[in-house]
Design an enzyme around this catalytic site. Structure first.
Site, PDB file in Angstrom:
ATOM      1  N   HIS C 216      13.193  -7.684   4.370  1.00 59.32           N
ATOM      2  CA  HIS C 216      13.336  -8.007   5.782  1.00 59.32           C
ATOM      3  C   HIS C 216      14.784  -8.252   6.173  1.00 59.32           C
ATOM      4  CE1 HIS C 216       9.006  -8.699   7.253  1.00 59.32           C
ATOM      5  NE2 HIS C 216       9.031  -7.818   6.266  1.00 59.32           N
ATOM      6  N   SER C 220      13.305  -1.727   6.423  1.00 54.98           N
ATOM      7  CA  SER C 220      12.737  -0.592   5.705  1.00 54.98           C
ATOM      8  C   SER C 220      13.639   0.634   5.770  1.00 54.98           C
ATOM      9  CB  SER C 220      11.383  -0.234   6.302  1.00 54.98           C
ATOM     10  OG  SER C 220      10.448  -1.214   5.985  1.00 54.98           O
ATOM     11  N   LYS C 244      -1.382   1.056  11.084  1.00 51.10           N
ATOM     12  CA  LYS C 244      -1.185   2.140  10.124  1.00 51.10           C
ATOM     13  C   LYS C 244      -1.492   1.665   8.693  1.00 51.10           C
ATOM     14  CE  LYS C 244       1.765   6.069   9.295  1.00 51.10           C
ATOM     15  NZ  LYS C 244       2.781   6.925   9.904  1.00 51.10           N
ATOM     16  N   ASP C 245      -1.043   0.462   8.346  1.00 50.59           N
ATOM     17  CA  ASP C 245      -1.339  -0.063   7.008  1.00 50.59           C
ATOM     18  C   ASP C 245      -2.838  -0.258   6.818  1.00 50.59           C
ATOM     19  OD1 ASP C 245       1.267  -0.064   6.229  1.00 50.59           O
ATOM     20  OD2 ASP C 245       1.618  -2.209   6.514  1.00 50.59           O
ATOM     21  N   GLU C 288      -3.806   0.674 -22.511  1.00 55.91           N
ATOM     22  CA  GLU C 288      -4.393   1.096 -21.253  1.00 55.91           C
ATOM     23  C   GLU C 288      -3.573   2.249 -20.680  1.00 55.91           C
ATOM     24  OE1 GLU C 288      -7.457  -0.104 -20.917  1.00 55.91           O
ATOM     25  OE2 GLU C 288      -7.186  -1.340 -19.134  1.00 55.91           O
TER      26      GLU C 288
END
Lengths: 183, 286, 437
Positions: C216, C220, C244-245, C288
């Protein structure tokens, strides 16, 4: 550019539709989150293996008249006393009106010789004495709680001391003449 | 103007699928020539999104387990009370459990004692511990069967090999295929040149082909209570169904919940897509 | 919805709290009006998705810890009890188990996005570094979590991975004994792994908060990799990116749910349903799937590999070389901001770097694939060449490409991505008109 979302002249219906969609989305999301939270919460409730042990069957044949046994049910001590005639007579002759927690002996037993109750003092949760032959049985021939001196009679009723209530009777049933199922 | 966005996302997707298909496992049994041998795929009632366990087969499987397997193989994750899920009444379960003796105690004299098993007890194991089991079986340890269908699933655990099975929602059914094949078809005469140690049998589907367990089932070896003909394959199929249930008793609850959850999420996602389109309708990205 | 910077709250209670502890102002500024480049694509969903998975993992993990017994005699049975007897225990356990895989899928895609669009570059170097720290913590947490069910793969995975530290010269063996709290992986090991497995997710959460704070500050990156020039390039976080998320979240949850309900063991290993046996090693031990790439690098270093024999055998043995390479693979990732010498961020405008990054991703998939294969030919050779390629791409190709590459012309701003001849127009309206024409 963010102004685009402000309601303006002429696009009332569009905004309404958008508001409805937003509410629908939030409401559906809340339902989904709630549906996921339920398993999370429910996992802390008693599980299948715990519930399988929630009832205990007790064979009464080995308990002689005058004898008492303590068994464990749901992690708590349950007192089972095979009462003598004298003890039964004692318990039945009390004037119920004089008791701190009025209950007749009939209300507390299913068959007069067999007294079944949870052995936890209703004062602060100690286990009263009186099960073994040489235990102090209190002034009323029943049980005596060593922690704060509560006296219970031969029906497990509180007679003297700080405890407010009689020793609780668990739900049980006679599965035959000589065995009971507690819980 | 999305230079490369499509092309590289396609590349990545292709690479991911190629990788997934390629990430294959091992520990497969091989035939004498070293070629991997896969047990034939059987039809099982519990595959697919709505699969449930065939109760009749599982009940017959319990009978096979009790009569043919339980003398050596424990089922220690199971409790007698679980049998009510197979359609038995509580009375039947109580009666079934009471045939077995469990050690309890100490009593008031400090002694351990035996009593008939209760529904709340685990299935009684044939041996008190692994050492006793080995001693009684010539050094070989008969594995606990509680999770055998899950831990013998072939390819499962190897992402590529089981990719199609995953899409078909076959889950751990390859473990049941293996069990069925091992019991019903695996015991054959050893091919020429294969030497077995004393106390070993040849089995096509066993890893390494040498198995210490003598053929446990034979045709009509059990008499089914429901009158089904107890062929070798039938018994193997039934016991595999029973053990599949024993390995994952909550499977039905899981799939039932899953169908509801996916329907809900599809609707929810549809709403979210609508919200997103409305919200972004007036934004020019460029 | 509006972009006022100082919100006034109608609710007096909210106002009262906010003037004393400005949580509402903070949320409003960071998730309400926070300016986001408006050209972000769906690759920018994965950070939020990772956050959701972390929360789900912590929540289910706490519930599982209430039912789990960290003792070698009871651990396996207690997990089976969760699967069979605890109300919805199977759901919590499968969500937690598959959640680990989902976490790595999401984070690997998140990292790929960062690499492709140059999100690690100036001024976001620390943001990237914090991300690498989160990855390392995640790996430790996932590894220790895998030990807890105390199956065969738990036990032997723990044995093999802790033994890596024995490669350290002189003190290695003492370190391994210290890690174990004994002379093999045993009850003390299980207990401390449980304690750390419970602790580390909260450390991860802390670093994630730092990661978000750093994000922040620098704000972005975007698919064009160019700086935001003004408000015409951005939209407020809410409602645009909450919406959108959420779409990405819905799709992701469907994938997650498919695995949980219909293929819960697909990404696990069947041997972990066999109780741990210290006397019997399974035929093939694999970690894994999300560790397979790094595992392949570890295994590549053998005495007879020409690369090791020529360049490294005179300093260290193959075991130490493998261990160093495996950890080195993460260290070079952390160095990426300084290895990339280009001025341009996004691979959209970097015709060569684009293929370098794609090749790097494909190579990592190949490494993961061979990491899951038995250590025999041709897999050993493939793993060794892939290992070399991994380091060669990051340490040599990336810096060189940065020098020699001729990037495509950059757009002058997000709202006008095409550099028109003599284009100086910046207003969004102009751009919109141009696009229509």
């Amino acid at each position: 550019m963010a102004d685009a979302t402000q309601p303006g002249d002429g696009d009332e219906p569009k905004t309404e539709r958008r508001d409805f969609l937003n509410y629908l989305a939030v409401a559906t999301g809340a339902v989904g989150a709630g549906a996921f939270l339920w398993p999370v919460i429910h996992s802390m409730n008693p599980s299948r293996d715990v519930l399988a042990l929630a009832s205990t069957e007790v064979d009464l044949t080995p308990i002689e008249v005058g004898q008492a046994v303590t068994i464990t049910w749901r992690g708590k001590p349950v007192f089972i006393r095979h009462r003598t005639e004298a003890e039964i007579a004692d318990a039945q002759s009390v004037d119920v009106a004089d008791l701190p927690d009025p209950q007749t002996d009939d209300e507390r037993v299913q068959q007069a010789p067999w007294l079944v109750m949870v052995g936890i003092c209703t004062h602060l949760g100690c286990v009263p004495l009186g099960q073994k032959p040489n235990d102090p049985k209190g002034e009323y021939g029943g049980w005596f709680c060593p922690c704060h001196g509560s006296h219970y009679d031969t029906s497990g009723r509180i007679r003297k001391g700080p405890a407010p209530l009689n020793l609780p009777v668990p739900g049980y049933e006679f599965t035959s003449d000589t065995s009971i199922l507690i819980g | 103007m999305r230079i490369g966005f499509k092309s590289f996302s396609l590349t990545v997707a292709a690479a991911a699928i190629a990788g997934a298909v390629g990430l294959s496992g091992f520990a497969k049994p091989a035939d004498a020539a070293g070629k991997a041998v896969y047990p034939p795929e059987m039809e099982w009632s519990w595959t697919g999104p709505f699969g449930t366990f065939d109760r009749a087969a599982a009940q017959r499987g319990l009978q096979v387990y009790t009569q043919a397997c339980a003398a050596c193989h424990a089922l220690s994750q199971m409790f007698y009370r679980n049998l009510t899920d197979l359609g038995y009444t509580e009375e039947q379960v109580k009666e079934f459990a009471a045939q077995f003796e469990v050690q309890d105690g100490p009593d008031e004299f400090g002694e351990m004692f035996f009593r008939p098993a209760l529904p709340s007890d685990r299935f009684v194991s044939p041996f008190p511990n692994e050492q006793a089991a080995r001693a009684a079986n010539g050094g070989a340890y008969p594995p606990d069967l509680s999770l055998i269908v899950k831990n013998r699933a072939l390819g499962f655990g190897s992402i590529g090999e089981n990719f199609l099975a995953m899409l078909q929602i076959r889950g751990f059914s390859s473990g049941a295929d293996y069990l069925h094949a091992l019991l019903a078809e695996g015991y054959v005469d050893p091919p020429e040149g294969v030497e077995l140690l004393p106390g070993q049998w040849y089995n096509t589907y066993m890893a390494g082909n040498a198995i210490a367990m003598p053929p446990p089932l034979y045709p009509d070896g059990v008499e089914y209570e429901d009158g089904t003909r107890a062929t070798l394959s039938q018994q193997a199929y039934d016991v595999a169904t029973f053990l599949a249930w024993a390995a994952e008793p909550r499977l039905e609850e899981r799939k039932e919940t899953g169908v509801k959850v996916l329907i809900f999420l599809a609707l929810f996602t549809g709403i979210l897509i609508a919200v997103k389109r409305r919200t972004w309708a007036d934004v020019k990205k460029h | 919805m509006s972009s006022h910077s100082a919100p006034t709250f109608k609710n007096p209670m909210v106002r009262w709290i906010d003037s004393r502890l400005p949580v509402f102002s903070y949320m409003h500024a960071e998730y309400g009006t926070f300016p986001m480049p408006k050209n972000l694509n769906y690759f920018w969903n994965f950070g939020a998705l990772a956050m959701v998975v972390l929360v789900v993992m912590i929540l289910t993990g706490i519930m599982l810890a209430m039912q789990y017994t960290a003792h070698i005699d009871y651990a396996f049975d207690s997990v089976e009890r969760i699967m069979r007897d605890v109300n919805y225990g199977w759901l919590l356990r499968y969500v937690h188990m598959n959640g680990a895989s989902m976490f790595f899928i999401v984070v690997y895609i998140h990292m790929f996005r960062g690499m492709y669009y140059g999100s690690y570059k100036q001024p976001r170097e620390l943001l990237w570094l914090l991300g690498v720290v989160i990855l390392v913590l995640m790996m430790g947490t996932a590894f220790m979590g895998y030990v807890l069910p105390w199956g065969q793969m738990s036990f032997w995975g723990a044995t093999v991975i802790t033994n890596l530290f024995s490669a350290i010269p002189i003190v290695g063996d003492s370190i391994v004994v210290w890690l174990w709290g004994g002379f093999s992986v045993d009850n003390p090991t299980l207990n401390r792994f449980f304690a750390l497995h419970y602790l580390l997710p909260f450390v991860i959460l802390g670093v994630v908060i730092l990661h978000v704070i750093a994000l922040h500050v620098t704000k972005s990156n975007n698919p064009d990799g160019i700086d935001v020039r003004g408000p015409q390039d951005t939209v407020p976080f809410h409602p645009y990116f909450t919406a959108k998320d959420s779409v990405g979240l819905g799709v992701f949850l469907m994938v997650f749910a498919f695995f949980v309900f219909f293929a819960p063991n697909y990404m696990g290993h069947p041997d972990n349903y066999i109780p741990a046996d210290p006397l019997v090693t399974p035929a093939h031990i694999v970690p894994e799937w999300y560790f397979l790439g790094f595992y392949a690098i570890l295994r590549s270093f053998t005495d007879d590999w020409w690369f090791f024999a020529w360049f490294m055998s005179w300093i260290m043995d193959a075991k130490l070389a493998g261990v160093l390479a495996m950890f080195g693979a993460i260290v070079v990732l952390a160095l990426l901001p300084w290895l990339d010498t280009s001025k341009v961020r996004s691979c959209r405008y970097r015709p060569i770097q684009k293929w370098v990054i794609i090749l790097f991703a494909v190579n990592f998939v190949v490494l993961s694939w061979v990491g899951g294969q038995a250590a025999e030919e041709p897999y050993v050779s493939i793993a060794q060449w892939s290992t070399l390629l991994y380091f060669f791409l990051l340490l040599v190709v990336v810096p060189v490409v940065g020098w020699i590459e001729r990037p495509r012309p950059l757009p002058s701003s997000i709202s006008e991505p095409v550099l028109k001849a003599g284009g100086g127009g910046m207003a969004g309206a102009t751009a919109a008109k141009m696009e229509k024409s």
